[in-house]
Scaffold this active site. Sequence first.
Site, PDB file in Angstrom:
ATOM      1  N   SER A 164       3.506   3.309   5.160  1.00 63.19           N
ATOM      2  CA  SER A 164       3.023   4.022   5.990  1.00 63.19           C
ATOM      3  C   SER A 164       2.420   4.222   7.625  1.00 63.19           C
ATOM      4  O   SER A 164       3.167   2.563   8.116  1.00 63.19           O
ATOM      5  CB  SER A 164       1.318   3.701   5.516  1.00 63.19           C
ATOM      6  N   TYR A 176      -5.016  -2.937   2.687  1.00 60.98           N
ATOM      7  CA  TYR A 176      -4.414  -1.226   3.303  1.00 60.98           C
ATOM      8  C   TYR A 176      -3.336  -1.977   3.913  1.00 60.98           C
ATOM      9  O   TYR A 176      -2.203  -1.988   3.817  1.00 60.98           O
ATOM     10  CB  TYR A 176      -5.368  -0.212   2.879  1.00 60.98           C
TER      11      TYR A 176
END
Length: 319
Positions: A164, A176
Site C-alpha cells: 500500500s 495496517y
Amino acid sequence: MFLPILGLVFFGFVYRWYKERKRVDNKEDKYVYITGCDTGFGNLLAKHLDKLGFCVIAGCYTEKGEDELKKAASNRLTTIHLDVTDSESVSKAAASIKTLVGEKYLWAVVNNAGVGLPSGPNDWLTIEDHKSMIAVNLFGVIDVTLSVLPLIKKAKGRVVNVASVFGRITTFGGPYCVSKYGVEAFNDSLRLNMAHFGVKVSCIEPGFFKTGLTDVTILQSSLTKLWGRLPQDVKDDYGCSYIQRSLEMCEERITQLADGDLMKVVRCMEHAVSAVYPRTRYSAGWDAKFIWLPLSYMPSCICDRMLQKNSPKPALSVL
C-alpha cells in the site's frame, strides 16, 4: 540549457514506454497463483488474467467465492481453498499447486489477500488487534511466498506483493501501516535475494480505492466499536467531539479520495506478471502519486505538521 534536459527526460519516458510494452510469450503455459480472490482486486485480477490466457490458480477463503469465480471464468482457472493465516492451509495449497503445474512450474504468485480493520489511535488498540491483522497482511504474504518459491525459482518467474502507499507513509494509527511497512521490507529483501536466480519481484502500492477496505459504514462501525470499549480515562483524554469528528472525517476522506476504477490497480498487477521488464514498484491511484508519495519524501517535521493539521484533535491535546 533546459532544452537538452527536457529532451533527455522525454526520451527516457518514450524509451520506458516502449520497453514496458513487451509481454512474455506462451501465456497458456504459465500458471499464476493469486491470493484473496473472493472479492476486490484479487477477484478482478483472476478474471483478467484468465481472459488473457494465463492458467490462474485462485486462492479463495470461502466456498461462495470459489463457486462464483468458477462461473465467471474459463476452465483454465482453478480455485483452491486458502486461509493465509493457517500454515497448514498454505502448505496444502502449495502441494496441490506443485501437482497441478508439474514440469511447467509456477510462473508467478500475487500476494493480494489483506484486511484493513481495526484501525484507530494506537492507545485504543490491543496487541491482539495487531496480531490478527499482521497475521494476514504480513505473515500470510511471507508464508505463501516461501511455500511456492522453489517452483517460481525453477520457472525464473515473478513474485508480486500488494502492499500500500501506506507502507511508505503513516497517516493513521493501528496495525495496517505497520503490516504494510513489513511487506515493503520483505519485498525489498526478496528482490535482492531472488535477482541472482532470475526471479523478478514487484510491489504494488495502491492509494484509496472503493473496495471492502474503504466501505464507510464498516469503517465507522469499527471505529465506534473501538470507542465503546475504551476505559473512561482514555475517553476523557480524547473527548466526545473527537469520535464524532473522526466519523465525519472518515466519510469525507473516503468520498474525496477513493477511486472507483479498480482496474488501475489490476493493470499494475497484470503488468508485473506479464511484462518482460516489470517495474520494481507500481503506485496506483491519483492520491498515491500526487499526495501520499510526495508527502513521504518531505522532512518528518513538515509531514507531521500537515497530517496533524488535517486530523481531529484530542481534548487534552497540547499542540
